[in-house]
Scaffold this active site. Structure first.
Site, PDB file in Angstrom:
ATOM      1  N   LYS A  82      37.043 -22.873   6.243  1.00 22.95           N
ATOM      2  CA  LYS A  82      36.447 -21.646   5.688  1.00 22.95           C
ATOM      3  C   LYS A  82      36.857 -21.400   4.231  1.00 22.95           C
ATOM      4  O   LYS A  82      36.099 -20.839   3.443  1.00 22.95           O
ATOM      5  CB  LYS A  82      36.885 -20.422   6.508  1.00 22.95           C
ATOM      6  N   GLU A 104      31.162 -10.035   6.312  1.00 21.18           N
ATOM      7  CA  GLU A 104      31.249  -9.623   7.706  1.00 21.18           C
ATOM      8  C   GLU A 104      32.115 -10.654   8.403  1.00 21.18           C
ATOM      9  O   GLU A 104      32.221 -11.800   7.965  1.00 21.18           O
ATOM     10  CB  GLU A 104      29.865  -9.549   8.346  1.00 21.18           C
ATOM     11  N   SER A 371      38.071 -29.220  12.030  1.00 22.61           N
ATOM     12  CA  SER A 371      37.753 -28.124  11.107  1.00 22.61           C
ATOM     13  C   SER A 371      38.826 -27.053  10.969  1.00 22.61           C
ATOM     14  O   SER A 371      38.839 -26.304  10.005  1.00 22.61           O
ATOM     15  CB  SER A 371      36.434 -27.479  11.526  1.00 22.61           C
TER      16      SER A 371
END
Length: 388
Positions: A82, A104, A371
């Site tokens: 991220k 969000e 990830s």
């Protein structure tokens, strides 16, 4: 704007101007020398890139098939891929003269990444989060606040992610002169799917150079988990034109497709419009978005990025599912065999790679995009598995 017939900009009139402005700025800065100098500097010194490509020797030997390599996005600052996109978009916003970031978040991971990037660049950060998620994800809420962000609980609708998105959009329409809306995956209206893919494709560019160095050849298969799809798009994209490399996206099969409790949009969804884009979504006969389920909070999204829908349609990538149970098994297996605790999301990809490796020969190569790390999931695993 479009990936085949997928993507687009299905938004109210009021959003056209901020989206146009963003597209123009992105075109201007994406090849700008100073922008890229700063981005690469932060990726290297703050985020810890490049991440290693690790040969999982013991796992490979245990399975006795193809060689399994792990692209270690779990080692990025913040614990997941991220960060790549958050720092990219935050820096872009800064170059655009914006002083505030909004986002969000559902499970809280993207909110944390945005808060981190905002703190790094000295920007004000407001995070919209469904009130139900605020309750469920107390540690991530605390993390965001520690990083200086303001967390705004959303009490409307189902009080979850989709309601948080609606509030964030409302905010952006009213404040876009000084605010950037930082979307966390390859979803939403154009230009977001392209911007996020580009900032994430550092994963695939690194992996390509690293596997050539380690093995002198490209991998046979690349496996990544798919929720919205940004970690998968990030590792797939630099390999899309290498036709010999098979691309496999792993969706959350939850309790099985027949149970209805899953998040497998590409395997069990229909084409529709939601979140400003045309793609595959989990919807009922009336076109209403269905509730989703996955043991992995980050795969719990009722749709998928439009570029994945396109790759499926042209048969360049294949999309499969892995159940909660299979993912949990892989979570334990990787932890015990390699000393790496993966995120439950990433464990879906590991599970499928293990299955695949069995059927492949020893001279073939699989790269799994690992990830994220599993610290955030220990509570969930403890609840489900009891003692280990």
């Amino acid at each position: 704007m479009w990936f085949g017939e997928f993507g687009g900009q299905y938004v109210p009139e009021t959003l056209i101007e901020p989206l146009k402005e963003l597209e123009k700025a992105y075109k201007r800065f994406k090849d700008d020398e100073e922008f890229n100098r700063q981005l690469n500097y932060y990726l290297k010194t703050w985020a810890g890139r490049p991440t290693p490509l690790y040969y999982a020797k013991r796992l490979t030997e245990k399975i006795g098939g193809a060689k399994i390599y792990l692209k270690r996005e779990d080692l990025v600052h913040g614990g997941a891929h991220k960060t790549n996109n958050a720092i990219g978009q935050a820096l872009l916003a800064k170059f655009m003269g914006k002083t505030r970031l909004i986002a969000e978040t559902g499970a809280g991971q993207h909110g944390v990444a945005t808060a981190m990037a905002g703190a790094l660049l000295g920007m004000k950060v407001d995070i919209y989060m469904g009130a139900e998620d605020v309750e469920r994800q107390k540690m991530n809420v605390f993390r965001m606040k520690l990083l200086g962000a303001n967390v705004i609980p959303v009490n409307s609708g189902s009080r979850t992610l989709k309601d948080a998105i609606n509030e964030a959009l409302r905010d952006w329409v009213a404040t876009f002169e000084y605010t950037h809306y930082l979307i966390g995956s390859v979803v939403g209206p154009h230009p977001y799917p392209t911007i996020v893919r580009d900032f994430q494709s550092v994963i695939g560019r690194e992996a390509k150079a690293q596997i050539l160095e380690a093995e002198g050849q490209l991998p046979d298969v690349i496996v990544a988990c798919v929720g919205g799809g940004s970690n998968a798009m990030g590792i797939f994209y630099p390999f899309v034109n290498d036709k010999k490399v098979k691309l496999v996206g792993v969706e959350a099969g939850g309790k099985g497709l027949e149970s209805g409790k899953h998040s497998a949009s590409l395997n069990a969804g229909q084409v529709g419009v939601f979140h400003g884009m045309l793609s595959y979504f989990l919807q009922d006969e009336e076109g209403q978005i269905k509730p989703t389920h996955s043991i992995a909070p980050g795969l719990d999204y009722p749709g998928v990025g439009p570029e994945h829908a396109y790759l499926k349609k042209i048969q360049r990538a294949e999309y499969v599912t892995v159940t909660d149970e299979e993912a949990l098994k892989a979570f334990h297996e990787l932890s015990r065999t390699e000393g790496i605790i993966p995120a439950l999301e990433s464990a879906h990809a590991v599970a499928y790679a293990m299955k695949l490796a069995k059927e492949m020969s020893r001279d073939e190569i699989i790269i799994v995009n690992l990830s994220g790390r599993g610290d955030k999931d220990l509570d969930i695993v403890l609840k489900v598995s009891g003692n280990v």
